[in-house]
Design a protein around this motif. Structure first.
Motif: not given
Length: 276
Positions: A246-263, A267-271
């Motif tokens: 939401r605060h427009r970072v450019d890269f998010i380093r994560t262990h759970d790519v699927a959860a973040l991608r789906d979320a 959010l984009a679909a709702l918007d």
């Protein structure tokens, strides 16, 4: 993909997702699971299938108490995995602070070098200027006890002012630089410094004018805030990651790519629906 929340005026931004593969014995989150090259490659493929834009290979753990790993051992752990991913056209980041590992990774085609010490040696800047990869410059100051978040933020700004200027003076184009403000143990043993840094992400990005990466995934400060165990920390990790998006970072380093991608997708679909 950029979406806008009409109700709040905030922006949902699709950052690049960096999937973590710890090729280590003692990572705090999954040490030993992906030490074998075949297991590391299988995990990398799972992350890519889940939506990772970049795969980051970590050949040594960086948490307090982690056993030191030599550059020779880091290169041995990376060897086959890095070559296979680069040959397949996968953008690869290598997480190491060791100069020999940096040289090895750059020569083998790594797209990013991620240094938890922030590339502290000016004597190496000419060499880094000749490398083709981007540099992730991390802010890491480990403190014990309760720390005033204002002290952390002041130190962070001073660190990046000085380090980015030094890297550019050493011949490294600013366009190649990415900053990571550090979270969890990299900022202190209490959650307040990490929360303060997350709350200031937009200001940090605006001040320095370079891409920002964050990695709240499974970090200690989230466990301290929620009282959850490592095995239970997924929802808190996702909440912090969505806040960063939401605060427009450019890269998010994560262990759970699927959860973040789906979320982010939901959010984009709702918007889009809200704006239709």
């Amino acid at each position: 993909m950029v979406a806008h929340l009409a109700s709040s005026g905030e922006s949902w931004h699709r950052p690049q997702l960096v999937g973590i593969v710890n090729v280590t014995e003692d990572s705090f989150s999954d040490g030993g699971r992906f030490l074998a090259p075949a297991d590391a490659l299988a995990q990398a493929r799972r992350l890519l299938a889940a939506g990772a834009d970049v795969v980051e290979l970590g050949p040594a753990a960086s948490h307090p108490g982690a056993e030191p790993v030599t550059a020779d051992e880091e290169m041995r752990r990376l060897d086959a995995v890095l070559d296979h991913l680069v040959a397949a056209g996968v953008p690869v980041s290598v997480d190491s602070f060791q100069p020999r590992t940096h040289r090895f990774a750059a020569a083998r085609g790594a797209a990013f070098l991620n240094d938890v010490k922030g590339f502290p040696d000016p004597g190496r800047y000419a060499e880094l200027a000749d490398a083709g990869c981007r540099l992730i410059v991390m802010h890491s100051v480990r403190r014990t006890g309760r720390t005033d978040p204002r002290t952390v933020l002041t130190g962070l700004e001073r660190f990046f002012d000085e380090r980015l200027a030094a890297l550019q003076a050493g011949g490294i184009d600013r366009e190649r630089l990415i900053i990571d403000p550090g979270l969890g143990y990299f900022l202190g043993t209490t959650p307040e410094p990490s929360l303060a840094v997350l709350a200031r992400l937009h200001a940090i990005r605006t001040r320095f004018g370079v891409p920002v990466m964050v990695s709240p995934s499974r970090k200690s400060f989230l466990r301290a805030v929620t009282g959850r165990t490592l095995a239970e920390i997924g929802p808190a990790s996702l909440a912090a990651e969505l806040y960063a998006a939401r605060h427009r970072v450019d890269f998010i380093r994560t262990h759970d790519v699927a959860a973040l991608r789906d979320a982010l997708t939901v959010l984009a679909a709702l918007d889009r629906h809200t704006g239709s």
